[in-house]
Design a protein around this motif. Structure first.
Motif, mmCIF file in Angstrom:
data_model
loop_
_atom_site.group_PDB
_atom_site.id
_atom_site.type_symbol
_atom_site.label_atom_id
_atom_site.label_comp_id
_atom_site.label_asym_id
_atom_site.label_seq_id
_atom_site.Cartn_x
_atom_site.Cartn_y
_atom_site.Cartn_z
ATOM 1 N N ASP A 89 0.820 -1.208 0.000
ATOM 2 C CA ASP A 89 0.000 0.000 0.000
ATOM 3 C C ASP A 89 0.858 1.264 0.000
ATOM 4 N N THR A 90 2.159 1.097 0.140
ATOM 5 C CA THR A 90 3.053 2.251 0.124
ATOM 6 C C THR A 90 2.955 2.984 -1.200
ATOM 7 N N ALA A 91 2.651 4.267 -1.120
ATOM 8 C CA ALA A 91 2.434 5.068 -2.338
ATOM 9 C C ALA A 91 2.160 6.508 -1.928
ATOM 10 N N VAL A 92 2.149 7.368 -2.925
ATOM 11 C CA VAL A 92 1.609 8.718 -2.724
ATOM 12 C C VAL A 92 0.121 8.648 -3.056
ATOM 13 N N TYR A 93 -0.692 9.138 -2.135
ATOM 14 C CA TYR A 93 -2.143 9.087 -2.293
ATOM 15 C C TYR A 93 -2.649 10.469 -2.692
ATOM 16 N N TYR A 94 -3.496 10.485 -3.713
ATOM 17 C CA TYR A 94 -4.038 11.725 -4.247
ATOM 18 C C TYR A 94 -5.559 11.702 -4.197
#
Length: 125
Positions: A89-94
């Motif tokens: 789930d590691t990510a940049v969330y927008y």
């Protein structure tokens, strides 16, 4: 028009976070809001949407059952509760807005007109 995403951070596997998307200059009564994420080296993935019409919610299979999207029309803010976090789930969330009462085709970035700046979520022990 501005969308301000916040709430990301470093969390251990199995942990939870609540992301917020504060919207200015338009009402959630008329704009549906989508959530996307983008991990390094991967395409932006549409993971959820909440419709302006009746608040119906939609989720990608990768997050269904763990993520919950909601909204507070008084505060003009959309939330994404993310539970049982996994390293993937590691990510940049927008968050992003679409001038549509429905979430049809919500996974396509081209259907959105404004985007927040993104908030980093890192899942690691």
């Amino acid at each position: 028009v501005q969308l301000q995403a916040s709430g990301g951070g470093l969390v251990q596997p199995g942990g939870s976070l609540r992301l917020s998307c504060e919207v200015s200059a338009f009402s959630l009564d008329y704009y549906s809001i989508g959530w996307f994420r983008q991990a390094p080296g991967k395409e932006r993935e549409g993971i959820s949407c909440i419709s302006a019409n009746d608040g119906s919610t939609y989720y990608a299979d990768s997050v269904k059952g763990r993520f919950t999207v909601s909204r507070d029309n008084v505060k003009n803010t959309v939330y994404l509760q993310i539970n049982s976090l996994k390293p993937e789930d590691t990510a940049v969330y927008y968050c992003a807005s679409r001038p549509d009462s429905y979430c049809t085709g919500y996974g396509f970035p081209s259907t959105y007109d404004y985007w927040g700046q993104g908030t980093q979520v890192t899942v690691s022990s």
